[in-house]
Every structure is written in structure tokens, then in C-alpha cells.
Design a protein around this motif. Structure first.
Motif, short mmCIF file in Angstrom:
data_model
loop_
_atom_site.label_atom_id
_atom_site.label_comp_id
_atom_site.label_asym_id
_atom_site.label_seq_id
_atom_site.Cartn_x
_atom_site.Cartn_y
_atom_site.Cartn_z
N UNK A 232 31.27 39.78 48.07
CA UNK A 232 32.69 40.09 47.94
C UNK A 232 33.55 38.93 48.41
N UNK A 233 34.61 38.65 47.68
CA UNK A 233 35.48 37.52 47.98
C UNK A 233 36.82 38.04 48.48
N UNK A 234 37.27 37.53 49.63
CA UNK A 234 38.54 37.96 50.21
C UNK A 234 39.40 36.75 50.55
N UNK A 235 40.70 36.82 50.28
CA UNK A 235 41.60 35.74 50.69
C UNK A 235 41.80 35.77 52.21
N UNK A 236 42.33 34.69 52.76
CA UNK A 236 42.51 34.62 54.21
C UNK A 236 43.47 35.67 54.72
N UNK B 288 56.24 41.24 50.16
CA UNK B 288 55.82 41.49 48.78
C UNK B 288 55.56 40.25 47.95
N UNK B 289 56.36 39.18 48.10
CA UNK B 289 56.12 37.97 47.30
C UNK B 289 54.72 37.38 47.43
N UNK B 290 54.01 37.69 48.52
CA UNK B 290 52.66 37.16 48.69
C UNK B 290 51.68 37.71 47.66
#
Length: 327
Positions: free
Chosen positions: A277-281, A201-203
Motif C-alpha cells: 500500500x502506498x501512502x503520501x506523507x 481542502x486545497x491539499x
């Protein structure tokens, strides 16, 4: 897919004469020749209607919620109509004077449900469909807002929130140990979900992107595909749950029933990114966390009268946990 879930509310039953009395004045009192209830959908009631002398059918949409739901859908239709394929709303009545709930007459859109294309289509059709759906979602997410939260009238955010780590953990804890999610999941699965949530969850707190327009029910039952035009999206339906928030909510919803790294997933994500669209790794893990919120919320509102729904939700939670933390 949730097409075997039980409805939480019975559909509104209207006969031909009752529908004609409601919509006839909009069409110069033309005679209604046919009205068929559309079986898909789990909240609102929709009838496909045909009028004498008009070739193209329409949809009569009867809203389950109050006028705020109908208002939001109308506002979103106007907001995105130049960039996203949505049915045009010809008329909407929120007054509840002629009928007991808000209703609208909506343009009929041709196409097969995405669900059916994925089940029955050839490999090349699935690939083309995935690309079109990914591009369409990128267009939806191109609409951003200054704050995250729930929409009021005219798409103003009236209840702001951001799903960071603290809010996520508080929601999951409340769902598992106070509300009904823990009951339906059982002690072992609930504890496994709580451990998973504490670990990952902290992510969520690392996401600082601007909130975007989130459909929030972006799946195979709410997307129509025009197969005669290269398997392209002809309409995105049912915006009643839309809000301003994380794009990963829609990504998770679309991939909820997909196997990891499926053909559809690969082409859907590739097209989404290529279309802006932008996505994190770590998008896949973050989208799973966002989806756990939705799954627990639905479990919190489940009852013993909906065993198919409960069983499916429990299976989806188990699937997520086994992907990241087998127990």
C-alpha cells in the motif's frame, strides 16, 4: 462505533417456511432446520440458515437496494476472490420474480467481528489483527481502475468523478449551508468545519495516484477475524458501497474511531505499507478530509428518528476539528 445507530429501514421479517420456499429449490428441496436473523448490519437483511443433512450453514442475503447493488456485490466477489477473502455467492436472483427484492445465498464464513476482537482481545491479538487487516486492505487496493467513479454492471465506471479541492469544497459548502449537515451540527460547529475545509481542502488537489478499488465501508462491522489462525482476516463483507477512488477513504473509515497513534493504527498502517500500500506523507490529514465527505453525507441523510446516529456523527466531526484546529 456505529453499532448503536438506528436502522434506517426495518429488516425483512421471514419465517422458516417462507425462507424454505425461497431457497429450498437450490438444495434439492432439502428441509430448512433453522433460520436466524443476523443482527449486525444497517441496510440489507441477512439470515443464517441451516439445511437438513448439510453441516455447514449458509447466509440468505436480502438486498435493500435494487438489482444494481446485488449485481455489484456479485461482480466484486468474482473480481477479488483470488486475492481477498470474500464469501462465495452460490446463487443470486435479481429478477424480483420469486421475492420482492434481489436476494442471494452466500457462503457462511467463520470468524468474530473485528469490532469484538478490538474490544475484547489481548494486546497481542490486537497487534496481529491490525497487521492482517492492513495487509488485506493493501490487497484490495492492488486492484486499480483507469478512472475514478461509481460502478455500473460488471464494474464498469459509469459515473466518473475525482474528489479534488473544488469538488470537496463545493460538497462541504452545500452540505453545511443548503442540506442538513449544518442543521445537525449547529451554527458554531458548521462554521468551524467550513473554515477547516477552506484551510486544508486545497491539499486534495495534489493527489494524482491511480484510483483503486475502494470498499467504502471498511470497518469493524464488515470484517471477520479467524482467531484460531493467528488472528487473520477470514472475510471482508458488504461491498454494496464500493467504488473506484482514493485508497484514503478506506484508511479513514478503518481509523475513524481510533485514537491518534493507537496501537492498532500503528500496526495497521505499517502492515499496509509493507504489503504494497502506498501512502503520501500527509496521509492522515488527507484521510480526515475524505472522511468528512462521508460524515457530512450521512448527516445530510439523517433524521430526528436517528438521534444516536446524529450524535455520533457530530462527535466524529468535532474530534477531527479538535485534532487539527481547536475551536
Amino acid at each position: 462505533m456505529k453499532d448503536n445507530w438506528e436502522r434506517t429501514e426495518a429488516p425483512v421479517a421471514l419465517n422458516l417456511l417462507e425462507i424454505e420456499a425461497l431457497v429450498g429449490p437450490l438444495f434439492n428441496s432439502k428441509r430448512l432446520t433453522a433460520a436466524t436473523r443476523i443482527s449486525e448490519g444497517y441496510s440489507n437483511t441477512n439470515y443464517k440458515i441451516q439445511l437438513d443433512g448439510i453441516d455447514k450453514p449458509y447466509v440468505l442475503r436480502l438486498y435493500r437496494g435494487g438489482e444494481e447493488v446485488a449485481d455489484k456485490e456479485l461482480a466484486i466477489s468474482r473480481f477479488v476472490q483470488d486475492t481477498v477473502p470474500v464469501p462465495h455467492i452460490l446463487c443470486a436472483d435479481m429478477s424480483c420474480t420469486r421475492f420482492e427484492r434481489p436476494w442471494a445465498v452466500v457462503e457462511w464464513k467463520e470468524g468474530a467481528l473485528l469490532r469484538d476482537v478490538l474490544r475484547e482481545g489481548a494486546a497481542e491479538e490486537v497487534i496481529a489483527t491490525a497487521a492482517s487487516v492492513g495487509s488485506c486492505l493493501a490487497q484490495i487496493h492492488a486492484h486499480s481502475f483507469p478512472v475514478a467513479g461509481f460502478f455500473g454492471k460488471n464494474l464498469d465506471v459509469t459515473h466518473s468523478f475525482r474528489m479534488d479541492s473544488d469538488h470537496f469544497l463545493a460538497f462541504i459548502e452545500d452540505s453545511l449551508f443548503v442540506k442538513q449537515s449544518g442543521y445537525w451540527l449547529g451554527k458554531e460547529l458548521a462554521q468551524a468545519l467550513w473554515s477547516f475545509s477552506q484551510r486544508y481542502g486545497p491539499q486534495l488537489s495534489g493527489q494524482l495516484e491511480a484510483p483503486v478499488l475502494v470498499h467504502s465501508d471498511f470497518n469493524g462491522l464488515n470484517i471477520l477475524i479467524q482467531q484460531s489462525r493467528g488472528c487473520s482476516v477470514s472475510a471482508v463483507l458488504d461491498w454494496e458501497f464500493a467504488f473506484s477512488g482514493s485508497r484514503l477513504v478506506d484508511i479513514a473509515n478503518m481509523l475513524r474511531y481510533e485514537e491518534n497513534d493507537s496501537t492498532f493504527e500503528r500496526h495497521f498502517i505499517r502492515s499496509y505499507v509493507q504489503s504494497g500500500g502506498v501512502l503520501p506523507s500527509n496521509w492522515k490529514l488527507l484521510s480526515k478530509l475524505e472522511d468528512l465527505i462521508a460524515l457530512c453525507d450521512m448527516l445530510n441523510h439523517s433524521t430526528a428518528e436517528a438521534p444516536n446516529r446524529v450524535l455520533d456523527l457530530k462527535r466524529l466531526v468535532t474530534k477531527t476539528l479538535h485534532e487539527y484546529a481547536p475551536f
